[in-house]
Structures are given as structure tokens and as C-alpha cells.
Design an enzyme around this catalytic site. Structure first.
Site, PDB file in Angstrom:
ATOM      1  N   LYS A 136      -2.251  -1.473  -3.823  1.00  0.00           N
ATOM      2  CA  LYS A 136      -3.084  -0.285  -3.757  1.00  0.00           C
ATOM      3  C   LYS A 136      -2.240   0.974  -3.793  1.00  0.00           C
ATOM      4  O   LYS A 136      -1.239   1.004  -3.077  1.00  0.00           O
ATOM      5  CB  LYS A 136      -3.858  -0.377  -2.435  1.00  0.00           C
ATOM      6  CG  LYS A 136      -4.744   0.768  -2.136  1.00  0.00           C
ATOM      7  CD  LYS A 136      -5.380   0.554  -0.796  1.00  0.00           C
ATOM      8  CE  LYS A 136      -6.146   1.809  -0.453  1.00  0.00           C
ATOM      9  NZ  LYS A 136      -6.512   1.859   0.917  1.00  0.00           N
ATOM     10  N   LYS A 162       0.859  -1.184   0.000  1.00  0.00           N
ATOM     11  CA  LYS A 162       0.000   0.000   0.000  1.00  0.00           C
ATOM     12  C   LYS A 162       0.894   1.233   0.000  1.00  0.00           C
ATOM     13  O   LYS A 162       1.709   1.424   0.901  1.00  0.00           O
ATOM     14  CB  LYS A 162      -0.897  -0.008   1.243  1.00  0.00           C
ATOM     15  CG  LYS A 162      -1.781   1.226   1.329  1.00  0.00           C
ATOM     16  CD  LYS A 162      -2.765   1.120   2.478  1.00  0.00           C
ATOM     17  CE  LYS A 162      -3.612   2.362   2.583  1.00  0.00           C
ATOM     18  NZ  LYS A 162      -4.564   2.282   3.695  1.00  0.00           N
TER      19      LYS A 162
END
Ligand code: PBG
Length: 358
Positions: free
Chosen positions: A281, A227
Site C-alpha cells: 500500500k 505500507k
């Protein structure tokens, strides 16, 4: 536009005099045109469908949705036109609809009322919090839909960070204790998967142990393994109301967009700690990471088309700058091509409706 004059591609010729017979033959027979014509397979809709390497299906999608208390917080999200914060009963109806369209799972995010936000994030571990109530309602009404809960403190944190903050510093290990408590209330409420999105070191292993010790061995973990500290989360912070409180950025725990090898190390660690699935992400700016992770590990790999990606497409479409529906489908197909097994997208229901129409 100026029209370019098309010259047929010429195959290299042997030096020497031309045989008379060849001179009389058609240009194609002389090898003047390409034998391999990629366009043959693109010529008709049926060939295109036949040779398509990737296909988008409702089953590939996870629908992230925002929850609010009855009567509190506006439903509209300014930075995400077309996305609304739903009350628990609205969510039950909406998820029922998504299920009928074939969407297998949803991911829940709460808009927490301001007075419930504290620096110790107590509301995150309250078994009666908005998320836990929504999980119980959804599992009672639409048990066939997978329910994924985020484990991170930002919606509950008066300081807006994913972990506990002391004198401006994130407390890694103390945060993990709260995250374990959060995972436990979510799992006891009946969620199927806990998804730690906080990026603290060691939280996957700690959550796995906490769940197992509580007898919740069947609850899975999908780690937000790679992330990145991204500008594309802006609209999400508006949606859950955490943006105002956040001072500074999340660069001490989320990844540096400059790095790619580091993502593989993050994924390897989370898998070793017990993650059942991993997520990358944001999505579209990180397709290279999705490709590397899916090739390296062969484990269920999820991609998150985050709020900023959604808003870019929606915003441009609302301005008439691009065809929103086509851009939506193309952007999601790109994730499959990159190697994602499933995609979290705010377009999930629209895509499923569109695919059903054919
Ligand atoms: C919070 C969290 C974020 C997102 C999912 N979980 C935002 C952040 O890390 O600041 C982003 C999702 C999106 O932008 O759609 N832990």
C-alpha cells in the site's frame, strides 16, 4: 498531426549479386516484411479475449467502506466524490448489493465522533464501538461476505497517529497492547480477518498470540506489511476525520518510498509472525513492490488502491480529462499483472457492476 511515411522493415541481406528468381518474387517472399506479426493476435476482439493473460473479476475485489453513526457526520466526503460514509443499516444494504455482484469481502473504517477520540484511544477497545456494531450487523445479515477490520489507532486517537504518542514519540510496545485489545473486540464481534495497518514492529505476532489465547484461532490476519508513508492517503484522512488532528507525518513507522528491499524484509517478518495474507500500500505507485513480493513469497498478496489513487481518477473523470471507467479498469488490471491476488478499491462496486454488464 504530420503523417510519417511507413517504410517496411528490411531484413539484412547477404552481400553479393541477387538471384534473378528472387528479384521477381513478392516483397514478403523476399523477407522484406516481418514474419512475426504481433498484431495478428490483436486483430479481433475474440483473439484479444483468447490470449488475455490477466482478467479482472469481482472476486478479486475487496470493498473498503466508511462508517458513521446515525444522524452524525455528513455522508459526503469532499475529497472522494462518489464515496459516502454509511450508517450501519446503509452498510448492510450496500454490502448485500456488493455480495450479489460477487464481491467477496469488505474492509471497514469508522468515522469516530470527535468527543470519543482520546490520547489513550479507549474507544478502539470498546466492544460496542461503531466498528463492532457494524461487524455484528453485517455478519447477521450477509454472513457470506468476508469482513476485514483495520487494527490501528488513528480513527480513535485525538492525536491522529496509528499508535500511542508520548511527548511527540510513538510508543511501539504500548501501542501493541491496545492494538491487541482492538483486534480482540473486533474478532469477538465476528470479523473474519484483522488487518493491522499501524506498522508497529511485532504487532502481527502479538495479535496472533492474543487471538489464539482467546480461542479465536480461526480469525485470520492480513498484515499491511509494506505500507509506505504516502501523500496518497490524504483523502482517507478526510473520510475518517483523522487528518485535522494529525501533527507531522507517519514517517517513523510507515516505510520510506525510497525503499524496496526493506519491503521484502517487512513481509518476511510479518509472515514469520503469523500473517495469513500480506498487503502492499499504496498500489499504483508501488507496482514494483507488488511484483517483488508476489514473486518472492508466493503467499496471498493484496494491493490497496488507496484514497488518493481513487480521487485522482475520479477527479480527472469529473473534469472530463479522462475516461473514468476505462482508467478505473486499466488501473485495476495493472495490479493483477503485477502479481496481486486481490485488490482493495473504492471502485469495487462500480467495477463489479460494470463487469456484470459485460
Ligand atoms: C490508517 C489507515 C490509512 C489507510 C488505511 N488505514 C491511512 C494512514 O495510514 O494514514 C489509508 C487508506 C487510503 O488512503 O485509502 N491506519
Amino acid at each position: 498531426m504530420k503523417k510519417a511515411k511507413l517504410e517496411p522493415l528490411r531484413a539484412p541481406r547477404e552481400a553479393g549479386p541477387k538471384p534473378a528468381a528472387e528479384a521477381a518474387a513478392s516483397p514478403a517472399a523476399q523477407g522484406a516484411y516481418p514474419r512475426v506479426r504481433m498484431r495478428r493476435n490483436r486483430a479481433a476482439d475474440w483473439t484479444r479475449r483468447l490470449v488475455a493473460e490477466h482478467r479482472l473479476a469481482p472476486e478479486d475485489l475487496i470493498w473498503p467502506l466508511f462508517l458513521r453513526e446515525d444522524g452524525a457526520a455528513s455522508a459526503e466526503i469532499e475529497a472522494m466524490p462518489g464515496v459516502r460514509r454509511l450508517t450501519v443499516s446503509e452498510a448492510v444494504d450496500a454490502v448485500g448489493h456488493a455480495s450479489q455482484l460477487g464481491v467477496p469481502a469488505v474492509a471497514l473504517f469508522p468515522y469516530v465522533e470527535e468527543h470519543l477520540k482520546t490520547a489513550a484511544c479507549e474507544e478502539a477497545v470498546n466492544p460496542e464501538n461503531l466498528i463492532c456494531r457494524a461487524v455484528r450487523a453485517l455478519k447477521a445479515a450477509v454472513p457470506e461476505v468476508g469482513v476485514i477490520c483495520d487494527a490501528a489507532l488513528d480513527p480513535f486517537n485525538s492525536l491522529g497517529h496509528d499508535g500511542l504518542v508520548e511527548e511527540g514519540r510513538i510508543l511501539n510496545d504500548a501501542s501493541i497492547e491496545v492494538l491487541c485489545g482492538q483486534a480482540l473486540v473486533q474478532a469477538r464481534a465476528g470479523c473474519d480477518i484483522v488487518a493491522p495497518s499501524d506498522m508497529m514492529d511485532g504487532r502481527v505476532g502479538a495479535i496472533r498470540s492474543a487471538l489464539d489465547e482467546a480461542g479465536l484461532t480461526e480469525v485470520g490476519i492480513c498484515s499491511y506489511a509494506a505500507k509506505y508513508a504516502s501523500a496518497f492517503y490524504g483523502p482517507f484522512r478526510d473520510a475518517i476525520g483523522s487528518g485535522g488532528a494529525l501533527k507531522g507525518d507517519k514517517k517513523t513507522y510507515q516505510m520510506d518510498p525510497a525503499n524496496s528491499d526493506e519491503a521484502l524484509r517487512e513481509v518476511a517478518l510479518d509472515l514469520a509472525e503469523g500473517a495469513d495474507m500480506v498487503m502492499i500500500k499504496p498500489g499504483m505507485p508501488y507496482l514494483d513492490i507488488i511484483r517483488r513480493v508476489s514473486e518472492t513469497f508466493q503467499v496471498p498478496t493484496l494491493a490497496y488502491q488507496v484514497s488518493g489513487e481513487y480521487s485522482m481518477i475520479r477527479g480527472a473523470a469529473l473534469n472530463g480529462w479522462l475516461d473514468g471507467e476505462k482508467a478505473m479498469l486499466e488501473s485495476l488490471l495493472a495490479f493483477k499483472r503485477a502479481g496481486a491476488d486481490a485488490i482493495l478499491t473504492y471502485f469495487a462496486v462500480e467495477v463489479a457492476e460494470r463487469l456484470k454488464r459485460g
